[in-house]
Design a protein around this motif. Structure first.
Motif, mmCIF file in Angstrom:
data_model
loop_
_atom_site.group_PDB
_atom_site.id
_atom_site.type_symbol
_atom_site.label_atom_id
_atom_site.label_comp_id
_atom_site.label_asym_id
_atom_site.label_seq_id
_atom_site.Cartn_x
_atom_site.Cartn_y
_atom_site.Cartn_z
ATOM 1 N N LEU A 195 0.327 -1.141 -0.286
ATOM 2 C CA LEU A 195 -0.243 -0.024 -0.120
ATOM 3 C C LEU A 195 0.852 1.378 0.123
ATOM 4 C CD1 LEU A 195 -3.053 -1.334 2.707
ATOM 5 C CD2 LEU A 195 -3.074 -0.610 0.059
ATOM 6 N N GLN A 196 2.123 1.528 0.703
ATOM 7 C CA GLN A 196 2.983 2.422 0.901
ATOM 8 C C GLN A 196 2.936 2.623 -0.586
ATOM 9 O OE1 GLN A 196 5.941 2.902 3.920
ATOM 10 N NE2 GLN A 196 4.810 1.155 5.110
ATOM 11 N N ARG A 251 0.485 4.406 -2.565
ATOM 12 C CA ARG A 251 -0.339 5.105 -2.322
ATOM 13 C C ARG A 251 1.457 6.605 -2.431
ATOM 14 N NH1 ARG A 251 -2.385 3.258 2.586
ATOM 15 N NH2 ARG A 251 -4.659 2.896 1.785
ATOM 16 N N GLN A 252 2.710 5.899 -2.689
ATOM 17 C CA GLN A 252 3.926 6.278 -2.697
ATOM 18 C C GLN A 252 4.333 7.118 -3.045
ATOM 19 O OE1 GLN A 252 5.058 8.251 1.827
ATOM 20 N NE2 GLN A 252 3.460 6.052 2.427
ATOM 21 N N GLY A 264 1.882 2.776 -9.644
ATOM 22 C CA GLY A 264 1.755 3.865 -9.269
ATOM 23 C C GLY A 264 1.494 5.549 -9.478
ATOM 24 N N GLY A 275 -3.356 9.470 -6.431
ATOM 25 C CA GLY A 275 -3.945 9.942 -5.444
ATOM 26 C C GLY A 275 -5.302 8.771 -5.682
ATOM 27 N N ARG A 282 -8.046 5.074 -4.678
ATOM 28 C CA ARG A 282 -8.157 4.813 -3.182
ATOM 29 C C ARG A 282 -7.514 3.155 -3.965
ATOM 30 N NH1 ARG A 282 -13.478 2.587 -2.154
ATOM 31 N NH2 ARG A 282 -14.240 3.855 -4.237
#
Length: 317
Positions: free
Chosen positions: A191-192, A195-196, A234, A239, A241
């Motif tokens: 997830l990290q 998301r980044q 990513g 951004g 979801r």
């Protein structure tokens, strides 16, 4: 196993046997025996309800690839006989493109592609299924870019990508979501990274000599190569979801712990990355990942996404 035929030793055995009967044995009539009458099946581009679409889809696949085999690489099991099992079944399929179908007229080209099917199993039947196939690997093997195949399929659908909502799985089944242990650690770093994407996220759980397989039949070797794949995904959907729908680990004495994760990404193609310059198109991606975990690290990983379906969304009017 409560409600299952006594011939089946456990869920792993059940899934392997019925898959072999239906596909290798070409016993399509067994779909009526092993699928629930109201079974919902979701792929990245479709949702169907009932047995007839399952039979029709199987026939269509065999029309295009009559010698298709389904070689079981792994079955990662979670759940129980009271609340329902889930099998996350990873399959490798060698085949020859020898018939007409969604991939066009036969090319005679050899194809190797993976599929992961997540099946909710209750009382001897599959009652709910999520299925993701690496359609890009098939397209590339027969000489097409996945974008071009997507454009062809869109033209047949009047230029629009449309997909109904998937109904919830039948009670009493509830998806497993691990909150600690290898699966939770794997998901948190994953997830990290998504998301980044512009930051260098430490690849703490990835073994430096990781072996991984990503869409298009591509192999990645090493943690940095796999990190670059996630960065490209990513960056394309900043951004977005992210939802983890299923997350489970299965420990196996003397072997790596197996992890299965089903996930969705909802966002907008707003950045450059794996899919080129941004189109602004909204996307909803369904993916399934498998991983093998040893000594606190991921040593092998499989990422299943249908990038033909992704391109259909990016090109849709």
């Amino acid at each position: 196993m409560k409600g299952f035929d006594p011939e089946f030793q456990d869920l792993d055995h059940y899934i392997r046997v019925i898959t072999d009967r239906i596909w290798e044995g070409r016993r399509l009539q067994d779909i009526e025996r092993y699928y629930g009458a109201d079974c919902a099946v979701e792929t990245p581009s479709s949702v169907s309800i009932g047995i007839e679409p399952v039979i029709a889809g199987t026939r269509a696949t065999l029309q295009a690839f009559p010698d298709r085999r389904l070689l079981a690489e792994d079955v990662i099991v979670s759940g129980d006989e009271d609340g329902g099992f889930l099998s996350s079944h990873r399959i490798l399929s060698p085949m020859i493109h020898a018939g007409d179908g969604v991939f066009g007229p036969p090319t005679g080209q050899p194809v190797v592609a993976r599929t992961i099917a997540d099946c909710v199993c209750i009382a001897n039947r599959i009652v709910h299924e999520w299925l993701v196939r690496d359609q890009a690997a098939i397209a590339r093997a027969i000489g097409l870019h996945e974008r071009d195949l997507a454009a062809r399929l869109l033209r047949a659908a009047d230029g629009r990508f449309s997909k109904p909502a998937m109904p919830p799985a039948p009670a009493p089944y509830v998806s497993a979501i691990a909150t600690q242990g290898p699966a939770a650690d794997f998901a948190e770093e994953w997830l990290q990274r998504l998301r980044q994407p512009q930051r260098t996220v430490p690849l703490a759980t990835l073994h430096p000599e990781l072996l991984a397989w990503v869409p298009g039949g591509e192999a990645r070797v090493g943690a940095s190569a796999m990190g670059a794949f996630w960065q490209g995904l990513g960056t394309a959907f900043p951004g977005a979801r992210l939802e983890v729908e299923h997350l489970a680990a299965q420990s196996r004495p003397g072997r790596a712990t197996a992890i299965a994760m089903r996930w969705r990404l909802h966002g907008e193609h707003a950045g450059p990355g794996r899919y080129g310059e941004p189109t602004g198109a909204p996307v909803s991606l369904l993916g399934i990942s498998h991983a093998e975990w040893e000594n606190g690290r991921v040593v092998r990983e499989w990422v299943m996404l249908d990038e033909v379906a992704t391109w259909m969304q990016l090109l849709s009017r």
